[in-house]
Design an enzyme around this catalytic site. Structure first.
Site, short mmCIF file in Angstrom:
data_model
loop_
_atom_site.label_atom_id
_atom_site.label_comp_id
_atom_site.label_asym_id
_atom_site.label_seq_id
_atom_site.Cartn_x
_atom_site.Cartn_y
_atom_site.Cartn_z
N HIS A 309 0.85 -1.36 -0.07
CA HIS A 309 0.09 -0.11 -0.04
C HIS A 309 0.85 1.16 0.03
O HIS A 309 1.75 1.42 0.52
CB HIS A 309 -0.77 0.01 1.23
CG HIS A 309 -2.05 0.96 1.11
ND1 HIS A 309 -1.75 2.48 1.59
CD2 HIS A 309 -3.20 0.74 0.84
CE1 HIS A 309 -3.19 2.87 1.42
NE2 HIS A 309 -4.08 2.10 0.94
N ASP A 367 -7.78 -4.60 -0.26
CA ASP A 367 -8.37 -4.77 -1.61
C ASP A 367 -8.26 -6.25 -2.01
O ASP A 367 -9.16 -6.84 -2.88
CB ASP A 367 -7.79 -4.10 -2.72
CG ASP A 367 -7.84 -2.63 -2.61
OD1 ASP A 367 -8.88 -1.81 -2.24
OD2 ASP A 367 -6.83 -1.84 -2.32
#
Length: 432
Positions: A309, A367
Site C-alpha cells: 500500500h 483490496d
C-alpha cells in the site's frame, strides 16, 4: 486546531531569509506552514502527487503507515469493525463522537426513512444503455440528485447541508443496488424499513419479486464490515477531489459525484477488481511460482495486485479484519474448492512468510480480501467499485462538511512548474 509549536524553520533564498512557522498536529509529523512563502520569497514548492504537502487541517481520520494504524476520530479501525456497525461509524465520522443509544436510534431511523429515491429517478436509470458500467450509472445518478432534491443544495444553509448529508448516506445503497439491477437486467427492488443498512442493500441486490429472499446474517455482517473499513481514509485522491470541488461552492451532490468519478480510476477504487483479475489470470495454485518470479523481474510488466500500500509500510490494519471475514464467508458459502480462492489463500501464505515479500513489505491489503468476499457473495467485478463508493460516501461528506465549516477555507488553486514555451509573437497563417 493544530498547535503552533513556537518554532520555525529558516529558508534562505539569495539575500532573502524567510521564517516558516512549524505547526504541531495532535498525531503525526510536524508541518511547515508555507502559506506566505510566495508572498515573501516569490517562490513556490514543487510536490507532484502531494506526497509531502498537507492540503488541509482535519480531525476526522488519521493514518500511521509505519505502525499500520488507522483511526476514525481517534478510534482504532479494528475496534470499530469488531464492536460497532456502519451506521454508528457514520455518526462518529459525521459528528465527531460515538452516539448515545437515543442518538443512534434517532439517526438510524432518519437514514432508514430516507432510503427511497424520488420515483421519477426510475426513468433516469432507464435512460442508460443496458450495457452501461454500474459506476457510470452511479456517477450520473448521484450528480443528478441536485435536480431531484434542489431543496438541499444551498451550502450556506446548515439545515440544507444536514438534509443533504442524510439523503446521501441513505440513498447511496439504493442507487448502487439499482445500478446493479439495471446492469444485470433484474427488476428494481425497493428498500425495506424493517432491514438494517447492510441487509437492506443485499436484499435490494439479490431479491426478486417472485420469491422470498432472506438475508444471511453472516453475509450482512461481512458487508457491514466492508462498508466500515472503507468509510474514510484520510486525504486520498477521491476525498481530495471532493474537497477541491467543494471549495468552489459546488452543491454537495455534485461534489460527491466528483468523488465517485475519481474513485473509478483503477489505481484507486479499482484495486480490488484488479486483484481478483490477477488471481484469475494466475488460475491455479501450481502456477503461483511462475507469477512470483514474474513479479520479481523488473523487466516484466506483471505486478502483484492487492499487495502492499502507498501509505501503509506494514500490514494494512483493515486487511486483518477482512481476512477473518473472508474465512467466515467462504466457510458459509462452501466455495473453498474454487480455484481462484485457492490461489488467493496460497498467495496469502507466501506473502506472510516469504523473505522477499516481507523485505519489500508486500503484505495483503484490504483490496485483496474485499474482492474475494464480494466475488464469493456473487457480485460481478463491475460492482466492486460502486460498493466502495457507497461506503466511502460518508467519509466524503464528513470531509466536505468539515471543509465548509472551516473559516480559513479557500478555493483550491494549485500552482505549477511551467516548462512550456516562453513569450512568442503570433504569425499570420499565410506567413507560416
Amino acid at each position: 486546531m493544530a498547535k503552533d509549536a513556537d518554532r520555525s524553520a529558516t529558508l534562505s533564498i539569495g539575500e532573502t531569509t524567510i521564517d516558516l512557522p512549524i505547526m504541531s498536529p495532535s498525531l503525526g509529523p510536524d508541518v511547515l506552514d508555507i502559506r506566505k512563502l510566495y508572498a515573501q520569497g516569490d517562490v513556490f514548492t514543487f510536490d507532484p502527487g502531494f506526497t509531502s504537502t498537507a492540503s488541509c487541517e482535519s480531525d476526522i481520520t488519521y493514518i500511521d503507515g509505519d505502525k499500520g494504524e488507522l483511526l476514525y476520530r481517534g478510534y482504532p479501525i479494528d475496534q470499530l469493525a469488531e464492536n460497532s456497525h456502519f451506521l454508528e461509524v457514520c455518526y462518529l465520522l459525521l459528528y465527531g463522537e460515538l452516539p448515545s443509544a437515543q442518538e443512534l436510534n434517532k439517526f438510524e431511523t432518519l437514514v432508514t426513512r430516507h432510503t427511497m429515491l424520488h420515483e421519477q429517478m426510475t426513468n433516469f436509470f432507464r435512460g442508460f444503455r443496458r450495457d452501461a458500467h454500474p459506476m457510470a450509472i452511479v456517477c450520473g445518478v448521484v450528480g443528478a440528485m441536485s435536480a431531484f432534491y434542489h431543496d438541499s443544495t444551498d451550502i450556506s444553509d446548515a439545515h440544507q447541508r444536514e438534509v443533504a448529508t442524510v439523503r446521501l448516506v441513505a440513498k447511496l445503497p439504493t442507487i448502487v443496488a439499482w445500478a446493479y439491477n439495471y446492469h444485470t437486467g433484474r427488476p428494481l427492488v425497493y428498500p425495506r424499513n424493517d432491514l438494517d443498512y447492510a441487509a437492506n442493500f443485499l436484499h435490494m441486490c439479490f431479491s426478486v419479486p417472485c420469491e422470498e429472499y432472506k438475508v444471511n446474517p453472516i453475509l450482512s455482517r461481512a458487508m457491514d464490515r466492508i462498508f466500515t473499513l472503507h468509510a474514510d481514509h484520510e486525504q486520498n485522491a477521491s476525498t481530495s477531489t471532493v474537497r477541491l470541488a467543494g471549495s468552489s461552492g459546488a452543491n454537495p451532490f455534485a461534489c460527491i459525484a466528483a468523488g465517485v468519478a475519481c474513485l473509478w480510476g483503477p489505481a484507486h477504487g479499482g484495486a480490488n477488481e484488479a486483484a481478483l483479475s490477477m488471481l484469475r489470470e494466475i488460475g491455479t495454485v501450481d502456477r503461483i511460482p511462475e507469477y512470483i518470479k514474474k513479479s520479481q523481474d523488473k523487466n516484466d510488466s506483471f505486478r502483484l495486485m492487492g499487495f502492499g500500500h502507498r501509505v501503509y509500510k506494514s500490514y494494512d490494519p483493515r486487511a486483518k479484519v477482512m481476512q477473518e471475514t473472508a474465512k467466515e464467508v467462504l466457510e458459509l458459502l462452501g466455495v473453498e474448492d474454487n480455484p481462484t480462492l485457492q490461489v488467493a489463500q496460497e498467495l496469502e501464505k507466501i506473502a506472510l512468510s516469504d523473505p522477499y515479500f516481507i523485505e519489500k513489505k508486500l503484505y495483503p491489503n484490504v483490496d485483496f480480501y474485499s474482492g474475494i468476499i464480494l466475488d464469493a457473495m456473487g457480485f460481478p467485478t463491475t460492482m466492486f467499485t460502486p460498493i466502495f463508493a457507497l461506503a466511502r460516501t460518508v467519509g466524503w461528506i464528513s470531509q466536505w462538511k468539515e471543509m465548509i465549516a472551516d473559516p480559513s477555507m479557500k478555493i483550491g488553486r494549485p500552482r505549477q512548474l511551467y516548462t512550456g514555451a516562453t513569450h512568442r509573437n503570433y504569425v499570420n497563417v499565410e506567413d507560416r
